[in-house]
Design a protein around this motif. Structure first.
Motif, PDB file in Angstrom:
ATOM      1  N   VAL A 299     -21.517  28.797  -7.860  1.00 32.87           N
ATOM      2  CA  VAL A 299     -20.847  30.121  -7.905  1.00 32.87           C
ATOM      3  C   VAL A 299     -20.943  31.073  -6.610  1.00 32.87           C
ATOM      4  O   VAL A 299     -19.996  31.380  -6.129  1.00 32.87           O
ATOM      5  CB  VAL A 299     -21.532  31.149  -8.899  1.00 32.87           C
ATOM      6  N   GLY A 300     -22.066  30.873  -5.835  1.00 36.17           N
ATOM      7  CA  GLY A 300     -22.332  31.358  -4.705  1.00 36.17           C
ATOM      8  C   GLY A 300     -21.785  30.880  -3.691  1.00 36.17           C
ATOM      9  O   GLY A 300     -21.074  31.780  -2.745  1.00 36.17           O
ATOM     10  N   ALA A 301     -21.601  29.655  -3.499  1.00 35.86           N
ATOM     11  CA  ALA A 301     -20.810  28.850  -2.632  1.00 35.86           C
ATOM     12  C   ALA A 301     -19.325  29.293  -2.734  1.00 35.86           C
ATOM     13  O   ALA A 301     -18.610  29.344  -1.697  1.00 35.86           O
ATOM     14  CB  ALA A 301     -21.021  27.469  -2.718  1.00 35.86           C
ATOM     15  N   GLY A 302     -18.909  29.330  -4.099  1.00 38.22           N
ATOM     16  CA  GLY A 302     -17.392  29.860  -4.523  1.00 38.22           C
ATOM     17  C   GLY A 302     -16.968  31.120  -3.942  1.00 38.22           C
ATOM     18  O   GLY A 302     -15.825  31.248  -3.390  1.00 38.22           O
ATOM     19  N   TRP A 303     -17.842  32.049  -4.029  1.00 36.64           N
ATOM     20  CA  TRP A 303     -17.695  33.294  -3.354  1.00 36.64           C
ATOM     21  C   TRP A 303     -17.499  33.254  -1.840  1.00 36.64           C
ATOM     22  O   TRP A 303     -16.975  33.979  -1.351  1.00 36.64           O
ATOM     23  CB  TRP A 303     -18.952  34.292  -3.908  1.00 36.64           C
ATOM     24  N   VAL A 304     -18.378  32.432  -1.202  1.00 37.97           N
ATOM     25  CA  VAL A 304     -18.521  32.289   0.141  1.00 37.97           C
ATOM     26  C   VAL A 304     -17.181  31.630   0.741  1.00 37.97           C
ATOM     27  O   VAL A 304     -16.429  32.126   1.786  1.00 37.97           O
ATOM     28  CB  VAL A 304     -19.454  31.591   0.734  1.00 37.97           C
ATOM     29  N   VAL A 305     -16.913  30.698  -0.187  1.00 31.23           N
ATOM     30  CA  VAL A 305     -15.849  29.744   0.266  1.00 31.23           C
ATOM     31  C   VAL A 305     -14.307  30.496   0.311  1.00 31.23           C
ATOM     32  O   VAL A 305     -13.396  30.428   0.988  1.00 31.23           O
ATOM     33  CB  VAL A 305     -15.425  28.373  -0.493  1.00 31.23           C
ATOM     34  N   SER A 306     -14.135  31.333  -0.998  1.00 32.70           N
ATOM     35  CA  SER A 306     -12.946  32.052  -1.073  1.00 32.70           C
ATOM     36  C   SER A 306     -13.086  33.451  -0.578  1.00 32.70           C
ATOM     37  O   SER A 306     -11.887  34.321  -0.564  1.00 32.70           O
ATOM     38  CB  SER A 306     -12.752  32.272  -2.694  1.00 32.70           C
ATOM     39  N   ARG A 307     -14.145  33.838   0.073  1.00 29.89           N
ATOM     40  CA  ARG A 307     -14.496  35.069   0.391  1.00 29.89           C
ATOM     41  C   ARG A 307     -14.059  36.258  -0.740  1.00 29.89           C
ATOM     42  O   ARG A 307     -13.196  37.157  -0.588  1.00 29.89           O
ATOM     43  CB  ARG A 307     -13.662  35.810   1.701  1.00 29.89           C
ATOM     44  N   ALA A 308     -14.565  36.044  -2.093  1.00 30.35           N
ATOM     45  CA  ALA A 308     -14.077  36.562  -3.269  1.00 30.35           C
ATOM     46  C   ALA A 308     -14.282  38.063  -3.157  1.00 30.35           C
ATOM     47  O   ALA A 308     -13.984  38.808  -3.988  1.00 30.35           O
ATOM     48  CB  ALA A 308     -15.013  35.919  -4.380  1.00 30.35           C
ATOM     49  N   TRP A 309     -15.259  38.552  -2.346  1.00 33.62           N
ATOM     50  CA  TRP A 309     -15.800  39.956  -2.142  1.00 33.62           C
ATOM     51  C   TRP A 309     -14.455  40.853  -1.860  1.00 33.62           C
ATOM     52  O   TRP A 309     -14.530  42.174  -2.138  1.00 33.62           O
ATOM     53  CB  TRP A 309     -16.995  40.219  -1.222  1.00 33.62           C
ATOM     54  N   ARG A 310     -13.638  40.338  -1.334  1.00 32.97           N
ATOM     55  CA  ARG A 310     -12.383  40.895  -0.942  1.00 32.97           C
ATOM     56  C   ARG A 310     -11.416  41.213  -1.993  1.00 32.97           C
ATOM     57  O   ARG A 310     -11.117  42.392  -2.192  1.00 32.97           O
ATOM     58  CB  ARG A 310     -11.477  39.872   0.052  1.00 32.97           C
ATOM     59  N   ARG A 311     -11.216  40.387  -3.016  1.00 31.85           N
ATOM     60  CA  ARG A 311     -10.540  40.612  -4.185  1.00 31.85           C
ATOM     61  C   ARG A 311     -11.101  39.974  -5.412  1.00 31.85           C
ATOM     62  O   ARG A 311     -10.562  38.968  -5.642  1.00 31.85           O
ATOM     63  CB  ARG A 311      -8.832  40.198  -4.093  1.00 31.85           C
ATOM     64  N   PRO A 312     -12.260  40.038  -5.917  1.00 32.73           N
ATOM     65  CA  PRO A 312     -13.019  39.227  -6.776  1.00 32.73           C
ATOM     66  C   PRO A 312     -12.281  38.951  -8.156  1.00 32.73           C
ATOM     67  O   PRO A 312     -12.556  38.032  -8.744  1.00 32.73           O
ATOM     68  CB  PRO A 312     -14.240  40.146  -6.962  1.00 32.73           C
ATOM     69  N   GLU A 313     -11.387  39.990  -8.589  1.00 32.27           N
ATOM     70  CA  GLU A 313     -10.554  39.812  -9.644  1.00 32.27           C
ATOM     71  C   GLU A 313      -9.357  38.840  -9.498  1.00 32.27           C
ATOM     72  O   GLU A 313      -8.724  38.537 -10.601  1.00 32.27           O
ATOM     73  CB  GLU A 313     -10.394  41.266 -10.265  1.00 32.27           C
ATOM     74  N   ALA A 314      -9.272  38.401  -8.379  1.00 33.04           N
ATOM     75  CA  ALA A 314      -7.830  37.649  -8.167  1.00 33.04           C
ATOM     76  C   ALA A 314      -8.000  36.228  -8.744  1.00 33.04           C
ATOM     77  O   ALA A 314      -9.011  35.648  -8.369  1.00 33.04           O
ATOM     78  CB  ALA A 314      -7.462  37.559  -6.786  1.00 33.04           C
ATOM     79  N   LEU A 315      -6.961  35.902  -9.557  1.00 30.62           N
ATOM     80  CA  LEU A 315      -7.041  34.463 -10.137  1.00 30.62           C
ATOM     81  C   LEU A 315      -6.825  33.345  -8.813  1.00 30.62           C
ATOM     82  O   LEU A 315      -7.608  32.508  -8.945  1.00 30.62           O
ATOM     83  CB  LEU A 315      -5.817  34.331 -11.115  1.00 30.62           C
ATOM     84  N   VAL A 316      -6.122  33.665  -7.980  1.00 35.13           N
ATOM     85  CA  VAL A 316      -5.878  32.858  -6.737  1.00 35.13           C
ATOM     86  C   VAL A 316      -6.087  33.876  -5.537  1.00 35.13           C
ATOM     87  O   VAL A 316      -5.466  34.800  -5.453  1.00 35.13           O
ATOM     88  CB  VAL A 316      -4.532  32.363  -6.716  1.00 35.13           C
ATOM     89  N   PRO A 317      -6.814  33.409  -4.769  1.00 31.53           N
ATOM     90  CA  PRO A 317      -7.630  32.137  -4.462  1.00 31.53           C
ATOM     91  C   PRO A 317      -9.170  32.244  -5.097  1.00 31.53           C
ATOM     92  O   PRO A 317      -9.526  31.372  -5.290  1.00 31.53           O
ATOM     93  CB  PRO A 317      -7.886  32.327  -2.905  1.00 31.53           C
ATOM     94  N   ALA A 318      -9.728  33.722  -5.378  1.00 31.00           N
ATOM     95  CA  ALA A 318     -10.907  33.889  -5.543  1.00 31.00           C
ATOM     96  C   ALA A 318     -11.432  32.891  -6.885  1.00 31.00           C
ATOM     97  O   ALA A 318     -12.305  32.165  -7.108  1.00 31.00           O
ATOM     98  CB  ALA A 318     -11.411  35.391  -5.845  1.00 31.00           C
TER      99      ALA A 318
END
Length: 122
Positions: free
Chosen positions: A45-64
């Motif tokens: 999960v942590g790696a997924g957040w880093v790879v997708s930079r999920a902190w920018r839009r964590p609720e986005a289906l794509v790409p996060a």
């Protein structure tokens, strides 16, 4: 949506997945066994957040959402294999389906709730 809430939701998806799996297979209820099973997926999960930079839009289906899902399953399974744990095909499939449903599901629900809220305001 705040990053902390989104991250917590992702972590909860993994924690619930492992808890259900361990209970289904009647594995020991001890904290050490649970931790040994859950850590690879939490790292994923942590790696997924880093790879997708999920902190920018964590609720986005794509790409996060998709990146977090795929990285959680692939990374979790890779780490399990490296640590000598099992990665049976059925387990990979169940993990993929459950984690996909939950990690993408809460994001879809948030999106739908946002659309409903926006349509009421406009």
């Amino acid at each position: 949506m705040r990053n902390g809430v989104a991250g917590l939701l992702d972590v909860c998806c993994v924690l619930v997945f492992i808890a259900i799996g361990r209970a289904t297979h009647e594995e020991a209820a001890g904290l050490a066994g649970y931790a040994a099973t859950v850590w690879p997926f939490l790292v994923g999960v942590g790696a997924g957040w880093v790879v997708s930079r999920a902190w920018r839009r964590p609720e986005a289906l794509v790409p996060a959402g998709v990146a977090v899902w795929v990285t959680t399953v692939a990374g979790g399974m890779a780490l399990r294999a490296l640590s000598g744990e099992g990665t049976a095909a059925a387990f990979v499939i169940v993990a993929g389906v459950f984690l996909g449903s939950t990690l993408l599901g809460w994001r879809l629900a948030a999106r739908l709730a946002g659309v409903r809220t926006a349509s009421r305001q406009g």
